[in-house]
Design an enzyme around this catalytic site. Structure first.
Site, PDB file in Angstrom:
ATOM      1  N   SER A 154       1.069  -1.409  -0.194  1.00 43.23           N
ATOM      2  CA  SER A 154       0.476   0.251   0.148  1.00 43.23           C
ATOM      3  C   SER A 154       0.297   1.161   0.216  1.00 43.23           C
ATOM      4  O   SER A 154       0.484   2.333   0.854  1.00 43.23           O
ATOM      5  CB  SER A 154      -0.770   0.134   0.816  1.00 43.23           C
ATOM      6  N   HIS A 200      17.374  18.194  17.727  1.00 44.41           N
ATOM      7  CA  HIS A 200      16.703  17.064  17.920  1.00 44.41           C
ATOM      8  C   HIS A 200      16.663  16.029  16.913  1.00 44.41           C
ATOM      9  O   HIS A 200      16.394  16.556  15.965  1.00 44.41           O
ATOM     10  CB  HIS A 200      15.671  17.394  19.415  1.00 44.41           C
ATOM     11  N   SER A 246      14.283  12.405  15.165  1.00 45.53           N
ATOM     12  CA  SER A 246      14.058  11.224  15.635  1.00 45.53           C
ATOM     13  C   SER A 246      13.191  10.855  14.461  1.00 45.53           C
ATOM     14  O   SER A 246      12.351  11.967  13.503  1.00 45.53           O
ATOM     15  CB  SER A 246      12.870  11.337  17.184  1.00 45.53           C
ATOM     16  N   GLY A 281       9.791   9.187  15.139  1.00 43.33           N
ATOM     17  CA  GLY A 281       8.898   9.349  15.276  1.00 43.33           C
ATOM     18  C   GLY A 281       7.728   8.227  15.670  1.00 43.33           C
ATOM     19  O   GLY A 281       6.380   8.488  15.486  1.00 43.33           O
ATOM     20  N   ARG A 282       8.868   7.359  15.969  1.00 40.21           N
ATOM     21  CA  ARG A 282       8.138   5.270  15.940  1.00 40.21           C
ATOM     22  C   ARG A 282       8.100   5.359  17.305  1.00 40.21           C
ATOM     23  O   ARG A 282       8.530   5.826  18.292  1.00 40.21           O
ATOM     24  CB  ARG A 282       9.077   4.695  15.448  1.00 40.21           C
ATOM     25  N   SER A 317      11.707   2.790  17.232  1.00 39.86           N
ATOM     26  CA  SER A 317      11.809   4.457  17.216  1.00 39.86           C
ATOM     27  C   SER A 317      13.415   4.714  17.088  1.00 39.86           C
ATOM     28  O   SER A 317      14.495   3.464  17.646  1.00 39.86           O
ATOM     29  CB  SER A 317      11.935   4.405  18.704  1.00 39.86           C
ATOM     30  N   ASN A 340      19.634  13.396  21.068  1.00 38.48           N
ATOM     31  CA  ASN A 340      19.785  15.034  21.269  1.00 38.48           C
ATOM     32  C   ASN A 340      20.896  15.128  21.189  1.00 38.48           C
ATOM     33  O   ASN A 340      21.556  14.887  21.539  1.00 38.48           O
ATOM     34  CB  ASN A 340      18.714  14.761  22.259  1.00 38.48           C
TER      35      ASN A 340
END
Length: 356
Positions: free
Chosen positions: A188, A225, A227, A229-230, A235, A239
């Protein structure tokens, strides 16, 4: 015959003597009374100039004839940070233009930051499927990650405060990078990875002449920072405190960044070994030539021998601000999910801007 020659000879000597005397009289500056007796304004002014010993002003440049192009402006030389010899207008500084260090720049501004681009297709020689296999197994699927995907980056910065001379400033910035499995209809067409990078930093223009035409024109110090976002196994984050130094010479610039990772609790640290692959700094060289822009970035950890390099090329503008763009990458950490994955990639697309 001889008398005639003697007469002509004396006449020639007399004429030469009189001519020399007349020339001497003509070169003798006129008196103010002589100038005051002249009725024509222009001639009277010229007489006063000769009487005072003032050098004659250069004749004005005539206007171009109809149908002819205007005269070319004086050549652009030197660097905007220093006056050019002969009073010629200096070439714009890459760093000054990018960071609004010109005294007449907008006090509060939102501007482009890192490269903004869209790669229509990006190919990798080594697909990283390891992080996603547990998800596919839990779902009872046997899906694959395509080796070709789209990739794009959005990056902008905003000046929050600055001094009147614009040499100091406080900036906030945001960069987002996405890897998109747009060609993978079997799963998808998901976004495989999205990285978020907000920053806050202080900028300063040292304006230090380093010799050889090089000028130290940028010092940024701030917090970063980054990342994806998981959650759980996918994840990735860290920082950093970062300082960036910028040196330039005409159409060449060198940006050196050093960083220190701020420690996290071991229980919350998703990637404790990230500096083994990203290292503690990066070096980026930028060269511009006839509208083309080349940038080479390198970073790594000398102790572990791991790192990465990225080479990008941008064409002159093709359509409005859009430029053709090619990006080649080799090493670790093309994205946060791939921080410990070694691969080589190449992509083609369009871009808006380079680092400078």
């Amino acid at each position: 015959m001889n008398n005639r020659c003697r007469v002509l000879g004396r006449a020639g000597v007399f004429a030469a003597t009189w001519g020399a005397a007349a020339l001497a009289l003509a070169q003798t500056p006129p008196s103010l009374a002589d100038c005051a007796a002249i009725s024509a304004d222009g001639e009277r002014l010229a007489c006063y100039d000769r009487a005072s010993g003032r050098a004659r002003a250069d004749a004005p440049v005539p206007a171009p004839a109809p149908g002819q192009p205007p005269a070319a402006p004086p050549p652009v030389v030197g660097n905007a940070s220093q006056p050019a010899p002969g009073g010629l207008r200096a070439a714009p500084s890459l760093i000054d233009s990018a960071w609004g260090f010109e005294p007449d720049s907008n006090r509060y501004v939102i501007d482009l930051y890192h490269q903004n681009y869209l790669l229509f297709a990006r190919w990798t020689n080594n697909v990283n499927t390891a992080p996603y296999e547990p998800l596919f197994q839990a779902a009872g699927q046997n899906e694959k990650i395509d080796s070709a995907e789209a990739k794009f980056q959005l990056s902008f910065k905003m000046r929050l405060w600055t001094t009147d001379d614009r040499r100091w400033g406080v900036w906030a910035a945001y960069t987002q990078q996405n890897q998109w499995q747009v060609f993978n209809a079997d799963i998808s067409r998901p976004f495989r990875e999205t990285n978020y990078m907000p920053e806050l930093f202080v900028s300063y223009r040292p304006g230090v002449n380093l010799g050889g035409g090089f000028q130290w024109n940028l010092l940024n110090v701030g917090l970063n920072h980054q990342s994806n976002g998981r959650t759980d196994a996918l994840s990735r984050s860290w920082n950093r405190a970062i300082a960036t130094f910028g040196v330039e010479r005409e159409n060449f610039a060198l940006l050196a960044s050093v960083w220190y990772r701020l420690k996290e609790d071991e229980a919350d640290d998703d990637n404790p070994d990230i500096t083994d692959y990203y290292g503690y700094g990066s070096l980026t060289a930028i060269y511009k030539w006839r509208g083309h822009s080349l940038a080479l970035m390198g970073r790594g950890n000398v102790r572990t021998g791991k790192g990465a390099a990225q080479l990008t090329w941008m064409s002159p503008r093709l359509l409005g601000p859009l430029r053709a763009y090619v990006q080649a990458f080799s090493g670790y950490g093309e994205s946060m999910i791939d921080y410990n994955w070694n691969q080589s990639t190449i992509g083609i697309g369009i871009a808006l801007n380079d680092e400078l």
